[in-house]
Design a protein around this motif. Structure first.
Motif, PDB file in Angstrom:
ATOM      1  N   THR A  84       0.850  -1.183   0.000  1.00 51.51           N
ATOM      2  CA  THR A  84       0.000   0.000   0.000  1.00 51.51           C
ATOM      3  C   THR A  84       0.888   1.237   0.000  1.00 51.51           C
ATOM      4  O   THR A  84       1.898   1.274   0.709  1.00 51.51           O
ATOM      5  CB  THR A  84      -0.899   0.020   1.252  1.00 51.51           C
ATOM      6  N   TYR A  85       0.509   2.231  -0.786  1.00 53.94           N
ATOM      7  CA  TYR A  85       1.237   3.494  -0.809  1.00 53.94           C
ATOM      8  C   TYR A  85       0.408   4.549  -0.087  1.00 53.94           C
ATOM      9  O   TYR A  85      -0.788   4.680  -0.318  1.00 53.94           O
ATOM     10  CB  TYR A  85       1.503   3.931  -2.251  1.00 53.94           C
ATOM     11  N   HIS A  86       1.053   5.279   0.802  1.00 58.53           N
ATOM     12  CA  HIS A  86       0.421   6.359   1.554  1.00 58.53           C
ATOM     13  C   HIS A  86       1.002   7.682   1.043  1.00 58.53           C
ATOM     14  O   HIS A  86       2.080   8.097   1.479  1.00 58.53           O
ATOM     15  CB  HIS A  86       0.682   6.206   3.052  1.00 58.53           C
ATOM     16  N   PRO A  87       0.320   8.357   0.103  1.00 60.28           N
ATOM     17  CA  PRO A  87       0.890   9.565  -0.499  1.00 60.28           C
ATOM     18  C   PRO A  87       1.023  10.743   0.464  1.00 60.28           C
ATOM     19  O   PRO A  87       1.910  11.568   0.298  1.00 60.28           O
ATOM     20  CB  PRO A  87      -0.080   9.896  -1.639  1.00 60.28           C
ATOM     21  N   ALA A  88       0.188  10.821   1.473  1.00 60.71           N
ATOM     22  CA  ALA A  88       0.256  11.954   2.399  1.00 60.71           C
ATOM     23  C   ALA A  88       1.564  11.955   3.187  1.00 60.71           C
ATOM     24  O   ALA A  88       2.100  13.019   3.506  1.00 60.71           O
ATOM     25  CB  ALA A  88      -0.928  11.929   3.355  1.00 60.71           C
ATOM     26  N   ILE A  89       2.076  10.778   3.499  1.00 60.93           N
ATOM     27  CA  ILE A  89       3.332  10.690   4.255  1.00 60.93           C
ATOM     28  C   ILE A  89       4.459  10.109   3.405  1.00 60.93           C
ATOM     29  O   ILE A  89       5.558   9.870   3.917  1.00 60.93           O
ATOM     30  CB  ILE A  89       3.138   9.868   5.543  1.00 60.93           C
ATOM     31  N   ASN A  90       4.190   9.880   2.110  1.00 65.64           N
ATOM     32  CA  ASN A  90       5.179   9.368   1.157  1.00 65.64           C
ATOM     33  C   ASN A  90       5.839   8.082   1.682  1.00 65.64           C
ATOM     34  O   ASN A  90       7.063   7.989   1.775  1.00 65.64           O
ATOM     35  CB  ASN A  90       6.230  10.428   0.843  1.00 65.64           C
ATOM     36  N   ALA A  91       5.008   7.088   2.017  1.00 64.74           N
ATOM     37  CA  ALA A  91       5.521   5.841   2.577  1.00 64.74           C
ATOM     38  C   ALA A  91       4.778   4.654   1.975  1.00 64.74           C
ATOM     39  O   ALA A  91       3.631   4.770   1.555  1.00 64.74           O
ATOM     40  CB  ALA A  91       5.352   5.843   4.089  1.00 64.74           C
ATOM     41  N   ALA A 125       3.627  -2.909   3.728  1.00 61.29           N
ATOM     42  CA  ALA A 125       3.411  -4.264   3.206  1.00 61.29           C
ATOM     43  C   ALA A 125       1.943  -4.647   3.317  1.00 61.29           C
ATOM     44  O   ALA A 125       1.291  -4.382   4.324  1.00 61.29           O
ATOM     45  CB  ALA A 125       4.275  -5.255   3.963  1.00 61.29           C
ATOM     46  N   GLY A 126       1.433  -5.251   2.267  1.00 58.36           N
ATOM     47  CA  GLY A 126       0.054  -5.724   2.272  1.00 58.36           C
ATOM     48  C   GLY A 126      -0.956  -4.589   2.217  1.00 58.36           C
ATOM     49  O   GLY A 126      -0.644  -3.460   1.861  1.00 58.36           O
ATOM     50  N   VAL A 127      -2.191  -4.917   2.559  1.00 50.29           N
ATOM     51  CA  VAL A 127      -3.284  -3.938   2.561  1.00 50.29           C
ATOM     52  C   VAL A 127      -3.315  -3.261   3.928  1.00 50.29           C
ATOM     53  O   VAL A 127      -3.384  -3.934   4.951  1.00 50.29           O
ATOM     54  CB  VAL A 127      -4.627  -4.632   2.271  1.00 50.29           C
ATOM     55  N   GLN A 128      -3.253  -1.936   3.930  1.00 53.79           N
ATOM     56  CA  GLN A 128      -3.276  -1.162   5.166  1.00 53.79           C
ATOM     57  C   GLN A 128      -4.302  -0.052   5.054  1.00 53.79           C
ATOM     58  O   GLN A 128      -4.616   0.410   3.966  1.00 53.79           O
ATOM     59  CB  GLN A 128      -1.906  -0.545   5.448  1.00 53.79           C
ATOM     60  N   GLU A 129      -4.796   0.368   6.187  1.00 60.30           N
ATOM     61  CA  GLU A 129      -5.695   1.518   6.236  1.00 60.30           C
ATOM     62  C   GLU A 129      -4.898   2.786   5.945  1.00 60.30           C
ATOM     63  O   GLU A 129      -3.684   2.822   6.111  1.00 60.30           O
ATOM     64  CB  GLU A 129      -6.341   1.614   7.625  1.00 60.30           C
ATOM     65  N   GLY A 130      -5.606   3.840   5.540  1.00 66.65           N
ATOM     66  CA  GLY A 130      -4.955   5.101   5.262  1.00 66.65           C
ATOM     67  C   GLY A 130      -4.331   5.721   6.502  1.00 66.65           C
ATOM     68  O   GLY A 130      -4.869   5.630   7.594  1.00 66.65           O
ATOM     69  N   LYS A 131      -3.172   6.333   6.317  1.00 62.81           N
ATOM     70  CA  LYS A 131      -2.474   7.021   7.403  1.00 62.81           C
ATOM     71  C   LYS A 131      -2.364   8.494   7.014  1.00 62.81           C
ATOM     72  O   LYS A 131      -1.697   8.830   6.047  1.00 62.81           O
ATOM     73  CB  LYS A 131      -1.082   6.435   7.606  1.00 62.81           C
ATOM     74  N   ASP A 132      -3.007   9.355   7.754  1.00 62.64           N
ATOM     75  CA  ASP A 132      -3.003  10.798   7.471  1.00 62.64           C
ATOM     76  C   ASP A 132      -3.502  11.102   6.067  1.00 62.64           C
ATOM     77  O   ASP A 132      -3.002  11.996   5.393  1.00 62.64           O
ATOM     78  CB  ASP A 132      -1.604  11.403   7.654  1.00 62.64           C
ATOM     79  N   GLY A 133      -4.444  10.343   5.573  1.00 62.29           N
ATOM     80  CA  GLY A 133      -5.007  10.546   4.250  1.00 62.29           C
ATOM     81  C   GLY A 133      -5.368   9.215   3.616  1.00 62.29           C
ATOM     82  O   GLY A 133      -5.233   8.160   4.236  1.00 62.29           O
ATOM     83  N   PRO A 134      -5.793   9.258   2.358  1.00 61.38           N
ATOM     84  CA  PRO A 134      -6.204   8.008   1.708  1.00 61.38           C
ATOM     85  C   PRO A 134      -5.009   7.119   1.362  1.00 61.38           C
ATOM     86  O   PRO A 134      -3.892   7.597   1.171  1.00 61.38           O
ATOM     87  CB  PRO A 134      -6.899   8.496   0.436  1.00 61.38           C
TER      88      PRO A 134
END
Length: 112
Positions: free
Chosen positions: A34-41, A44-53
Motif C-alpha cells: 500500500t502506498y500512503h501519499p500523504a506521508i510518502n511511505a 506491506a500488504g493492505v493497510q488503512e490510510g495514514k493521514d489521508g487516503p
C-alpha cells in the motif's frame, strides 16, 4: 525449443493471466503493498490510510505482474503440443471480457 520461439507463448499467457489477476486483485483487494501519499511511505500488504487516503493500485499491479510472470514462465516450458492452441487473439478476447467485468464492478459509480 529456443527462447525466441517460446516468447510468444510467454507473452500471450502473461497478457491473459495479468488481466484476469488484475480483476481478482481489485475485487478481493489483494495488494502486495500500500502506498500512503500523504506521508510518502509504502507498507506491506493492505493497510488503512495514514493521514489521508491509501493507494492500493500499485500493489494490485505488482500482485498481478508477479503472478502473470510466473504463469508465463511456466507456460514457456510446456511442450509445443500443449501451447499450440494459444493464439494472440485470445489476449484480445480476455481484455474485452476484463473491460466488461470492470464496467460491472464500477456500475454503481457510473449509475448513481
Amino acid at each position: 525449443m529456443t527462447p525466441s520461439n517460446r516468447f510468444p507463448v510467454f507473452a500471450i499467457v502473461f497478457g491473459i493471466v495479468f488481466a484476469v489477476m488484475y480483476v481478482i486483485a481489485v475485487e478481493k483487494n489483494y495488494a502486495l503493498f500500500t502506498y500512503h501519499p500523504a506521508i510518502n511511505a509504502f507498507g506491506a500488504g493492505v493497510q488503512e490510510g495514514k493521514d489521508g487516503p491509501a493507494m492500493y493500485w500499485y500493489g494490485w499491479l505488482a500482485t498481478s505482474g508477479i503472478i502473470a510472470f510466473v504463469a508465463g514462465a511456466i507456460a514457456s516450458f510446456l511442450p509445443e503440443s500443449l501451447t499450440r492452441v494459444l493464439k494472440p487473439g485470445c489476449t484480445w478476447v480476455v481484455a474485452i471480457a476484463v473491460m466488461a467485468a470492470f464496467a460491472w464492478l464500477l456500475r454503481n459509480y457510473f449509475l448513481r
